[in-house]
Design a protein around this motif. Sequence first.
Motif, PDB file in Angstrom:
ATOM      1  N   LEU A  31       0.959  -1.386  -0.284  1.00 29.59           N
ATOM      2  CA  LEU A  31      -0.065  -0.152   0.331  1.00 29.59           C
ATOM      3  C   LEU A  31       1.103   1.158  -0.096  1.00 29.59           C
ATOM      4  N   LYS A  32       1.833   0.378   0.444  1.00 32.57           N
ATOM      5  CA  LYS A  32       2.883   2.001   0.705  1.00 32.57           C
ATOM      6  C   LYS A  32       4.210   2.057   0.887  1.00 32.57           C
ATOM      7  N   GLN A  33       5.160   2.392   0.389  1.00 32.55           N
ATOM      8  CA  GLN A  33       6.806   2.874   0.131  1.00 32.55           C
ATOM      9  C   GLN A  33       7.238   3.398   0.087  1.00 32.55           C
ATOM     10  N   THR A  34       7.928   4.213   1.715  1.00 33.73           N
ATOM     11  CA  THR A  34       8.801   4.950   1.409  1.00 33.73           C
ATOM     12  C   THR A  34      10.690   4.761   1.912  1.00 33.73           C
ATOM     13  N   SER A  35      11.841   5.250   2.441  1.00 30.45           N
ATOM     14  CA  SER A  35      12.430   5.277   2.535  1.00 30.45           C
ATOM     15  C   SER A  35      12.610   7.216   3.395  1.00 30.45           C
ATOM     16  N   GLN A  36      11.806   7.781   2.765  1.00 24.69           N
ATOM     17  CA  GLN A  36      11.520   8.731   2.806  1.00 24.69           C
ATOM     18  C   GLN A  36      11.455   9.247   4.471  1.00 24.69           C
ATOM     19  N   LEU A  37      12.074   9.644   5.650  1.00 20.76           N
ATOM     20  CA  LEU A  37      11.619  10.257   6.831  1.00 20.76           C
ATOM     21  C   LEU A  37      11.022  11.934   6.949  1.00 20.76           C
ATOM     22  N   PRO A  38       9.763  11.576   7.882  1.00 22.50           N
ATOM     23  CA  PRO A  38       9.435  12.853   8.058  1.00 22.50           C
ATOM     24  C   PRO A  38       9.686  13.684   8.857  1.00 22.50           C
ATOM     25  N   LEU A  39       9.975  15.032   8.675  1.00 22.56           N
ATOM     26  CA  LEU A  39      11.387  15.869   8.897  1.00 22.56           C
ATOM     27  C   LEU A  39      10.762  17.314   8.667  1.00 22.56           C
ATOM     28  N   GLY A  40       9.048  16.992   9.159  1.00 15.82           N
ATOM     29  CA  GLY A  40       8.453  18.049   9.390  1.00 15.82           C
ATOM     30  C   GLY A  40       8.517  18.969  11.135  1.00 15.82           C
ATOM     31  N   HIS A  41       8.732  17.902  12.045  1.00 10.64           N
ATOM     32  CA  HIS A  41       8.722  18.665  13.275  1.00 10.64           C
ATOM     33  C   HIS A  41      10.173  19.244  13.246  1.00 10.64           C
ATOM     34  N   LEU A  42      11.320  19.008  12.699  1.00  7.64           N
ATOM     35  CA  LEU A  42      12.261  19.578  12.333  1.00  7.64           C
ATOM     36  C   LEU A  42      12.365  21.084  11.898  1.00  7.64           C
ATOM     37  N   MET A  43      10.211  21.800  11.249  1.00  6.52           N
ATOM     38  CA  MET A  43      10.893  23.144  11.007  1.00  6.52           C
ATOM     39  C   MET A  43      10.225  23.873  11.896  1.00  6.52           C
ATOM     40  N   PRO A  44      10.762  24.938  12.359  1.00  3.59           N
ATOM     41  CA  PRO A  44       9.788  25.497  13.206  1.00  3.59           C
ATOM     42  C   PRO A  44       8.431  26.070  12.994  1.00  3.59           C
ATOM     43  N   ALA A  45       7.443  26.195  13.842  1.00  3.93           N
ATOM     44  CA  ALA A  45       5.995  26.342  14.016  1.00  3.93           C
ATOM     45  C   ALA A  45       6.056  27.410  13.508  1.00  3.93           C
ATOM     46  N   ASP A  46       4.465  27.860  12.531  1.00  5.77           N
ATOM     47  CA  ASP A  46       4.313  28.818  12.463  1.00  5.77           C
ATOM     48  C   ASP A  46       3.572  28.939  13.191  1.00  5.77           C
ATOM     49  N   ASN A  47       3.316  28.891  14.499  1.00  5.94           N
ATOM     50  CA  ASN A  47       1.711  29.696  15.362  1.00  5.94           C
ATOM     51  C   ASN A  47       0.206  30.270  15.053  1.00  5.94           C
ATOM     52  N   SER A  48       0.789  31.183  14.639  1.00  2.44           N
ATOM     53  CA  SER A  48      -0.018  32.072  13.213  1.00  2.44           C
ATOM     54  C   SER A  48      -0.921  31.685  12.492  1.00  2.44           C
ATOM     55  N   LYS A  49      -0.529  30.373  11.500  1.00  3.26           N
ATOM     56  CA  LYS A  49      -1.162  29.427  10.842  1.00  3.26           C
ATOM     57  C   LYS A  49      -2.153  28.879  12.182  1.00  3.26           C
ATOM     58  N   ALA A  50      -1.522  28.021  12.564  1.00  2.00           N
ATOM     59  CA  ALA A  50      -2.403  27.047  13.745  1.00  2.00           C
ATOM     60  C   ALA A  50      -2.646  27.698  14.937  1.00  2.00           C
ATOM     61  N   GLY A  51      -2.863  29.119  14.875  1.00  2.00           N
ATOM     62  CA  GLY A  51      -3.453  29.234  16.236  1.00  2.00           C
ATOM     63  C   GLY A  51      -4.809  29.610  15.260  1.00  2.00           C
ATOM     64  N   ASN A  52      -5.355  30.529  14.078  1.00  2.00           N
ATOM     65  CA  ASN A  52      -6.221  30.787  13.236  1.00  2.00           C
ATOM     66  C   ASN A  52      -7.096  29.705  12.754  1.00  2.00           C
ATOM     67  N   ALA A  53      -6.326  28.656  12.623  1.00  2.00           N
ATOM     68  CA  ALA A  53      -7.070  27.208  11.918  1.00  2.00           C
ATOM     69  C   ALA A  53      -8.071  26.336  13.292  1.00  2.00           C
ATOM     70  N   ARG A  54      -7.772  26.047  14.359  1.00  2.13           N
ATOM     71  CA  ARG A  54      -7.494  26.185  15.764  1.00  2.13           C
ATOM     72  C   ARG A  54      -8.892  27.026  15.835  1.00  2.13           C
ATOM     73  N   SER A  55      -9.191  28.520  16.811  1.00  2.00           N
ATOM     74  CA  SER A  55     -10.020  29.213  16.800  1.00  2.00           C
ATOM     75  C   SER A  55     -11.220  29.106  15.703  1.00  2.00           C
ATOM     76  N   ARG A  56     -10.491  29.295  14.399  1.00  2.00           N
ATOM     77  CA  ARG A  56     -12.097  28.982  13.478  1.00  2.00           C
ATOM     78  C   ARG A  56     -12.172  28.081  13.916  1.00  2.00           C
ATOM     79  N   GLY A  57     -11.762  26.863  14.177  1.00  2.58           N
ATOM     80  CA  GLY A  57     -13.017  25.714  13.805  1.00  2.58           C
ATOM     81  C   GLY A  57     -13.263  26.022  15.528  1.00  2.58           C
ATOM     82  N   ASN A  58     -13.230  25.975  16.721  1.00  6.87           N
ATOM     83  CA  ASN A  58     -13.796  26.266  17.567  1.00  6.87           C
ATOM     84  C   ASN A  58     -15.081  27.234  17.637  1.00  6.87           C
ATOM     85  N   ALA A  59     -14.902  27.968  17.083  1.00 13.44           N
ATOM     86  CA  ALA A  59     -15.499  29.367  16.868  1.00 13.44           C
ATOM     87  C   ALA A  59     -17.052  29.292  16.030  1.00 13.44           C
ATOM     88  N   ARG A  60     -18.283  30.047  16.198  1.00 14.03           N
ATOM     89  CA  ARG A  60     -19.665  29.744  16.265  1.00 14.03           C
ATOM     90  C   ARG A  60     -19.842  30.348  14.596  1.00 14.03           C
TER      91      ARG A  60
END
Length: 180
Positions: free
Chosen positions: A142-171
Amino acid sequence: MDQFDVKLLQALQSDGRLSNFELADVVGLSASQCSRRRAALENAGTIASYHAHLDREALGLGIVVFVQVTLATHSPDNSRRFLKLIESLDEVQEAYALTGEADYLIKVTITDLKALSRLLNEVFLPHDSVAHVRSSIVLNRLKQTSQLPLGHLMPADNSKAGNARSRGNARPRGKRMKAK
């Protein structure tokens, strides 16, 4: 490690043959900076090796099997004997020591069922370190890769993550909640 190193690693995971000039286009640095960074990542052991990825089916290796092995006894000597066996078998692509029912999970790539039968019945089962063997033949990958996930090494963009969370919780606007 910064975002440029991570981009460099991601690019090399996709194509290890990229020149420093090609990396420069992907990473956004000069070729000489990419060369220095690549050398530093190699020296640090972050880039462990480069290799050609071969097509197993094109080479007549049509069957992939996962073999669970339980040892006869749990002792350092028995584990060493089993490790020596595993290291001697070219068909073994990967081997893992596990917790749980089986002691080891082994990935085997082999030509056909006859070769698998020989490996299981003439190599694994008679070995003095082995008590039990269970095999599962892969029907479809179903899937084969030798590529490791590297997203955890990138600095988080808190403004985007925060906006997505607040939009998801807003009425939704324009609707009022009824009191019960």
